[in-house]
Design a protein around this motif. Structure first.
Motif, PDB file in Angstrom:
ATOM      1  N   THR A  76      -9.593 -35.897   2.459  1.00 39.40           N
ATOM      2  CA  THR A  76      -9.066 -35.999   3.814  1.00 39.40           C
ATOM      3  C   THR A  76      -8.111 -34.850   4.078  1.00 39.40           C
ATOM      4  OG1 THR A  76      -9.276 -38.409   3.817  1.00 39.40           O
ATOM      5  CG2 THR A  76      -7.771 -37.446   5.433  1.00 39.40           C
ATOM      6  N   TYR A  77      -8.274 -34.233   5.261  1.00 38.85           N
ATOM      7  CA  TYR A  77      -7.480 -33.051   5.616  1.00 38.85           C
ATOM      8  C   TYR A  77      -6.763 -33.308   6.932  1.00 38.85           C
ATOM      9  CZ  TYR A  77     -10.799 -31.191   2.246  1.00 38.85           C
ATOM     10  OH  TYR A  77     -11.565 -31.009   1.117  1.00 38.85           O
ATOM     11  N   PRO A  78      -5.424 -33.302   6.936  1.00 36.60           N
ATOM     12  CA  PRO A  78      -4.681 -33.515   8.176  1.00 36.60           C
ATOM     13  C   PRO A  78      -4.556 -32.212   8.978  1.00 36.60           C
ATOM     14  CG  PRO A  78      -3.158 -33.208   6.376  1.00 36.60           C
ATOM     15  CD  PRO A  78      -4.546 -33.149   5.773  1.00 36.60           C
ATOM     16  N   VAL A  79      -4.096 -32.331  10.211  1.00 35.22           N
ATOM     17  CA  VAL A  79      -3.784 -31.141  10.999  1.00 35.22           C
ATOM     18  C   VAL A  79      -2.766 -30.305  10.237  1.00 35.22           C
ATOM     19  CG1 VAL A  79      -2.690 -30.324  13.122  1.00 35.22           C
ATOM     20  CG2 VAL A  79      -4.345 -32.185  13.220  1.00 35.22           C
ATOM     21  N   VAL A 125      -5.171 -27.415   4.691  1.00 36.63           N
ATOM     22  CA  VAL A 125      -6.130 -26.377   4.306  1.00 36.63           C
ATOM     23  C   VAL A 125      -7.496 -27.010   4.124  1.00 36.63           C
ATOM     24  CG1 VAL A 125      -6.733 -24.625   2.607  1.00 36.63           C
ATOM     25  CG2 VAL A 125      -4.330 -25.000   3.221  1.00 36.63           C
ATOM     26  N   TYR A 126      -8.478 -26.517   4.876  1.00 29.34           N
ATOM     27  CA  TYR A 126      -9.827 -27.083   4.868  1.00 29.34           C
ATOM     28  C   TYR A 126     -10.813 -26.049   4.328  1.00 29.34           C
ATOM     29  CZ  TYR A 126     -14.257 -28.956   6.596  1.00 29.34           C
ATOM     30  OH  TYR A 126     -15.536 -29.424   6.685  1.00 29.34           O
ATOM     31  N   PRO A 127     -11.713 -26.434   3.378  1.00 31.34           N
ATOM     32  CA  PRO A 127     -12.686 -25.481   2.814  1.00 31.34           C
ATOM     33  C   PRO A 127     -13.914 -25.347   3.711  1.00 31.34           C
ATOM     34  CG  PRO A 127     -12.891 -27.592   1.713  1.00 31.34           C
ATOM     35  CD  PRO A 127     -11.773 -27.748   2.702  1.00 31.34           C
ATOM     36  N   TYR A 128     -13.921 -24.348   4.562  1.00 36.31           N
ATOM     37  CA  TYR A 128     -15.041 -24.167   5.504  1.00 36.31           C
ATOM     38  C   TYR A 128     -16.092 -23.257   4.888  1.00 36.31           C
ATOM     39  CZ  TYR A 128     -17.623 -22.943   9.714  1.00 36.31           C
ATOM     40  OH  TYR A 128     -18.623 -22.738  10.632  1.00 36.31           O
ATOM     41  N   GLN A 129     -17.342 -23.703   4.926  1.00 35.56           N
ATOM     42  CA  GLN A 129     -18.443 -22.941   4.346  1.00 35.56           C
ATOM     43  C   GLN A 129     -18.927 -21.892   5.336  1.00 35.56           C
ATOM     44  OE1 GLN A 129     -19.852 -23.418   1.133  1.00 35.56           O
ATOM     45  NE2 GLN A 129     -20.836 -21.463   1.609  1.00 35.56           N
ATOM     46  N   GLY A 187     -19.511 -17.500   1.743  1.00 39.75           N
ATOM     47  CA  GLY A 187     -18.871 -18.386   0.775  1.00 39.75           C
ATOM     48  C   GLY A 187     -17.881 -19.322   1.437  1.00 39.75           C
ATOM     49  N   VAL A 188     -17.116 -20.037   0.606  1.00 39.41           N
ATOM     50  CA  VAL A 188     -16.130 -20.990   1.124  1.00 39.41           C
ATOM     51  C   VAL A 188     -14.891 -20.232   1.583  1.00 39.41           C
ATOM     52  CG1 VAL A 188     -14.671 -22.952   0.587  1.00 39.41           C
ATOM     53  CG2 VAL A 188     -16.993 -22.845  -0.331  1.00 39.41           C
ATOM     54  N   GLN A 189     -14.488 -20.470   2.829  1.00 39.60           N
ATOM     55  CA  GLN A 189     -13.313 -19.841   3.417  1.00 39.60           C
ATOM     56  C   GLN A 189     -12.214 -20.896   3.570  1.00 39.60           C
ATOM     57  OE1 GLN A 189     -12.636 -16.528   4.574  1.00 39.60           O
ATOM     58  NE2 GLN A 189     -10.601 -17.427   4.781  1.00 39.60           N
ATOM     59  N   GLN A 190     -11.045 -20.607   3.043  1.00 38.56           N
ATOM     60  CA  GLN A 190      -9.919 -21.521   3.204  1.00 38.56           C
ATOM     61  C   GLN A 190      -9.377 -21.390   4.627  1.00 38.56           C
ATOM     62  OE1 GLN A 190      -9.203 -23.799   0.828  1.00 38.56           O
ATOM     63  NE2 GLN A 190     -10.969 -22.868  -0.193  1.00 38.56           N
ATOM     64  N   THR A 191      -9.465 -22.472   5.394  1.00 42.04           N
ATOM     65  CA  THR A 191      -9.063 -22.457   6.790  1.00 42.04           C
ATOM     66  C   THR A 191      -7.970 -23.499   7.031  1.00 42.04           C
ATOM     67  OG1 THR A 191     -10.658 -24.122   7.518  1.00 42.04           O
ATOM     68  CG2 THR A 191     -11.436 -21.845   7.384  1.00 42.04           C
ATOM     69  N   VAL A 201     -11.045 -25.629  13.185  1.00 42.18           N
ATOM     70  CA  VAL A 201     -10.336 -24.947  12.101  1.00 42.18           C
ATOM     71  C   VAL A 201     -10.222 -23.467  12.452  1.00 42.18           C
ATOM     72  CG1 VAL A 201     -11.071 -26.586  10.343  1.00 42.18           C
ATOM     73  CG2 VAL A 201     -12.481 -24.570  10.809  1.00 42.18           C
ATOM     74  N   GLU A 202      -9.222 -22.815  11.900  1.00 43.71           N
ATOM     75  CA  GLU A 202      -9.035 -21.391  12.152  1.00 43.71           C
ATOM     76  C   GLU A 202      -8.680 -20.669  10.859  1.00 43.71           C
ATOM     77  OE1 GLU A 202      -5.740 -20.599  14.761  1.00 43.71           O
ATOM     78  OE2 GLU A 202      -4.249 -21.057  13.204  1.00 43.71           O
TER      79      GLU A 202
END
Length: 287
Positions: free
Chosen positions: A170-173, A176-180, A184-188, A200-201
């Motif tokens: 679970t990722y709150p506002v 850090v969310y792992p966006y594919q 590759g995986v981008q830390q957003t 996400v940004e």
């Protein structure tokens, strides 16, 4: 008498026509030029820097159509490219959609009440059946419910009870969310959550390109410039402080072209008049 008068007029108009044409050639050497204190004078693939950012010129050419200053069938253009090292990217996560992170598929759930995004691991039932030697490799369905079948005694067990507990994150506002991404995986960072989706940004380099046109404004690193093409292979990038001088030079060029066109008119009309006078000299007379 008529022929002598016509011959005299012919000579007069011929002299005027030749003199005007000759003066055009002399005036051409006095053509006013645009003279500017350029920040950079560039050819294809040459570079310059503004506040630590490097800009590269390319594709300097005469575009088709239009009509650049001074006439002609086109206008000069060029591309100016640079890398924005901290450009903002965004992506939307749709509620109920799936995503793959590190070869694992997850269900995306957005919750606007808790302002969170939850990833729930999606189980590959077929693969798990193959990995468990105690059960058959396929499920049995009874009354709309899927069951696994134990090899030893054909005992049935609901698939939902047999499956292991799925992994969840679970990722709150602001979390850090792992966006594919394709690379590759981008830390957003989660910046917004609603019942339908989340946003996400992240910040990363981005290639940017702007087209330069004659006299057209361009903003580079927050500073204002404009472009001037002194010839067909060069573009100047000039501070807007120079624009009044640039406009004065253009006005002088316009005045020059007006006067030159006037001389062409005198030369052509005088030449026509001379031919007419010569023709009149040999017109037949009565009597």
């Amino acid at each position: 008498m008529q022929r002598r008068a016509a011959a005299a007029y012919f000579a007069f108009f011929l002299v005027v026509s030749v003199a005007a044409y000759a003066y055009i050639g002399v005036a051409e050497s006095q053509r006013p030029e645009v003279s500017l204190d350029a920040t950079a004078e560039l050819t294809n693939d040459s570079t310059f820097s503004v506040d630590g950012t490097t800009f590269t010129a390319s594709n300097i050419h005469l575009s088709s159509g239009g009509g650049g200053h001074g006439g002609g069938g086109g206008s000069m253009v060029a591309d100016l490219a640079w890398t924005n090292e901290s450009s903002r990217y965004t992506a939307t996560l749709e509620n109920g959609s799936t995503t793959t992170v590190d070869n694992t598929t997850y269900l995306i759930t957005t919750n606007n009440e808790s302002n969170t995004v939850t990833l729930t691991e999606q189980m590959n039932v077929t693969e798990l059946l193959r990995e468990d030697p105690a059960v058959e490799n396929s499920v049995a369905t009874q009354n709309g419910t899927d069951y696994v079948v134990y090899r030893e005694n054909d005992t049935l067990r609901p698939v939902s009870e047999w499956l292991p507990e799925p992994q969840t994150e679970t990722y709150p506002v602001s979390g850090v969310y792992p966006y594919q991404t394709d690379s590759g995986v981008q830390q957003t960072t989660v910046v917004d959550v609603s019942a339908e989706s989340a946003t996400v940004e992240w910040f990363a380099p981005r290639e940017r390109t702007v087209e330069l046109t004659e006299g057209g404004n361009v903003t580079l690193q927050g500073q204002q410039y404009f472009a001037h093409f002194p010839d067909h292979s060069t573009v100047q990038v000039v501070s807007v402080d120079e624009y009044p001088a640039y406009q004065e030079d253009l006005d002088r060029q316009d005045y020059f072209h007006e006067r030159k066109n006037g001389l062409w008119g005198v030369s052509i009309l005088s030449g026509i008049a001379a031919v007419l006078m010569l023709g009149m000299a040999y017109m037949p007379t009565r009597g």
